[in-house]
Design an enzyme around this catalytic site. Structure first.
Site, PDB file in Angstrom:
ATOM      1  N   ASP A   1       0.838  -1.191   0.000  1.00 49.45           N
ATOM      2  CA  ASP A   1       0.000   0.000   0.000  1.00 49.45           C
ATOM      3  C   ASP A   1       0.880   1.250   0.000  1.00 49.45           C
ATOM      4  O   ASP A   1       1.906   1.295   0.676  1.00 49.45           O
ATOM      5  CB  ASP A   1      -0.902  -0.023   1.239  1.00 49.45           C
TER       6      ASP A   1
ATOM      7  N   ASP B   1     -11.156   1.445  -0.445  1.00 48.00           N
ATOM      8  CA  ASP B   1     -11.605   2.821  -0.210  1.00 48.00           C
ATOM      9  C   ASP B   1     -12.855   3.177  -1.008  1.00 48.00           C
ATOM     10  O   ASP B   1     -13.442   4.245  -0.799  1.00 48.00           O
ATOM     11  CB  ASP B   1     -10.482   3.811  -0.582  1.00 48.00           C
TER      12      ASP B   1
ATOM     13  N   GLU C   1       0.511  -0.750  -5.049  1.00 52.85           N
ATOM     14  CA  GLU C   1      -0.572   0.222  -5.160  1.00 52.85           C
ATOM     15  C   GLU C   1       0.043   1.522  -5.657  1.00 52.85           C
ATOM     16  O   GLU C   1       0.743   2.204  -4.918  1.00 52.85           O
ATOM     17  CB  GLU C   1      -1.260   0.394  -3.799  1.00 52.85           C
TER      18      GLU C   1
END
Length: 420
Positions: A305, A405, A352
């Site tokens: 991430d 998200d 990501e």
């Protein structure tokens, strides 16, 4: 300057799967766990010709019950321990599971789940303390010896409980500074509680490895999420303050976030402490090597991430209330991943790379052969050059309908349909 590395590319086959955090699995105990429903989900994946199961971080949650604000980068989330499996393994009886509180069926009420799960784990530990099963005790001791993070983590969790959940920076000075005499005294006085925390971790990893073995036997690979940052109130920062940018009192001098953009005029102030990369470089990135080693024992593929933070981090003064006054600080990500390749071999990594990604981030990703992400929910706008449009995909990509998200795809579709 480091030379461009040899491409350490893991050749991922063309395949598909599902992102589902275990907490979302159905079950009567208020939260999804590693029990029978997890195995049924693996069966569903196999029957649907899906070969990937992705989930959010499996580490113990801290502030806000978020898996991205974890109490440890190494420990497991014991809320995922299955009570039914504890019965199967003889740590609990069926009667111990009764009565089951009335939990919501559509969301996790952590305020009710945490004390209920803790009571069951305490009963399991009490059973273990009276066992005459030598093989079980040997297995537990072997786990404790192998997990070199466990002693410090267990002590951290117990001390946190002893201080009514307060962050470690509010403990007594001797404990904050990890004074040897103070730590030794705490270990003597709290030894049984420390052993219990170790046992809870043993249970998590015992159940997880059984599930992972089942997944792999049925052609399902596990994709785990690794947040780039750790929480300030974590065993990692308490045990290794020298690895973070802290002042003499142990408080962060700068914190993480992202700068102002189209979505936020003041940026995002995450508040995580930032790494002291110079110190990490001196010991050959030992903490990162240990973190990746531990992660690769529980997953088959790692999704990193906020990968752009390995090229440069947005460094915000710790006293600021917004992210506006931050600045980009370069990070030795190329040196780090070169070292990881040398120590661990070719790394099965997805990155990501969403948001505003600069050429240095793209170069870091591509030079190591890491596939990036594309998101379908971000594709259908008016820009024909949008990289998320399917016809603009590059081969080394992982395509998602959405991310953790985003709204669900059904929710997203219905909201778009409702707006015409």
């Amino acid at each position: 300057m480091l030379a461009t590395p040899r491409r350490h590319t893991v050749k991922f086959p063309r395949t598909s799967g599902v992102l589902l955090h275990p907490t979302s699995l159905p079950g009567p105990y208020g939260i999804g766990d590693l029990g029978n429903e997890a195995y049924k989900f693996v069966d569903f994946l196999e029957s649907s010709c899906q070969h990937l199961w992705q989930f959010l971080p499996l580490t113990p949650t801290g502030f806000g019950d978020s898996p991205y604000q974890s109490l440890s980068a190494f420990a497991g989330n014991t809320l995922l321990v299955s009570p039914e499996k504890l019965v199967e393994d003889g740590f609990l009886t069926a009667a111990d599971l009764e009565p089951v509180p009335r939990f919501p069926v559509d969301k996790v009420n952590f305020g009710k789940v945490i004390p209920h799960k803790k009571k069951l784990l305490e009963k399991a530990f009490a059973t273990f303390c009276t066992t005459t099963d030598t093989a079980l005790r040997v297995e537990f001791l072997a786990f404790c010896q192998k997990a070199d993070w466990l002693e410090d983590y267990a002590l951290f969790r117990v001390l946190k409980d002893e201080h009514n959940g307060a962050s470690w920076n509010f403990w007594e000075a001797a404990l904050r500074r990890r004074d040897k005499d103070a730590l030794d005294e705490a270990r003597r006085n709290l030894s049984e509680k420390i052993d219990a925390e170790k046992f809870y971790q043993y249970l998590f990893f015992k159940q997880w490895h059984s599930l992972k073995e089942y997944c792999n036997q049925h052609g399902v690979a596990l994709v785990g999420d690794m947040p780039i940052f750790v929480a300030y109130d974590s065993a990692d920062v308490w045990v290794h303050p020298e690895l973070f940018k802290l002042d003499a009192d142990g408080a962060p001098t700068v914190v993480a976030g992202v700068p102002p953009d189209y979505f936020s005029a003041t940026g995002q102030l995450w508040g995580n402490p930032l790494y002291n990369w110079e110190t990490m470089r001196v010991d050959g990135f030992r903490w990162w090597i240990s973190r990746f080693e531990a992660m690769l024992e529980v997953v088959d593929i790692i999704r990193i991430d906020h990968f752009r933070g390995f090229a440069a981090c947005w460094e915000i003064p710790a006293a600021d209330k917004t992210a506006q006054r931050g600045q980009w600080i370069e990070v030795p990500g190329r040196e780090l991943f070169t070292t990881l390749n040398e120590q661990l071999g070719d790394l099965p990594i997805i990155v990501e790379d969403l948001g505003v990604i600069t050429p240095d981030v793209e170069a870091l990703r591509d030079d190591f052969g890491f596939p990036g992400m594309r998101v379908l929910q971000m594709a259908f706008r008016s820009d024909s050059c949008n990289i998320d449009l399917p016809h603009n995909y590059i081969p080394n990509s992982v395509v998602y309908t959405g991310t953790h998200d985003n709204d669900t795809t059904v929710g997203w579709f219905n909201s778009k349909a409702g707006t015409g």
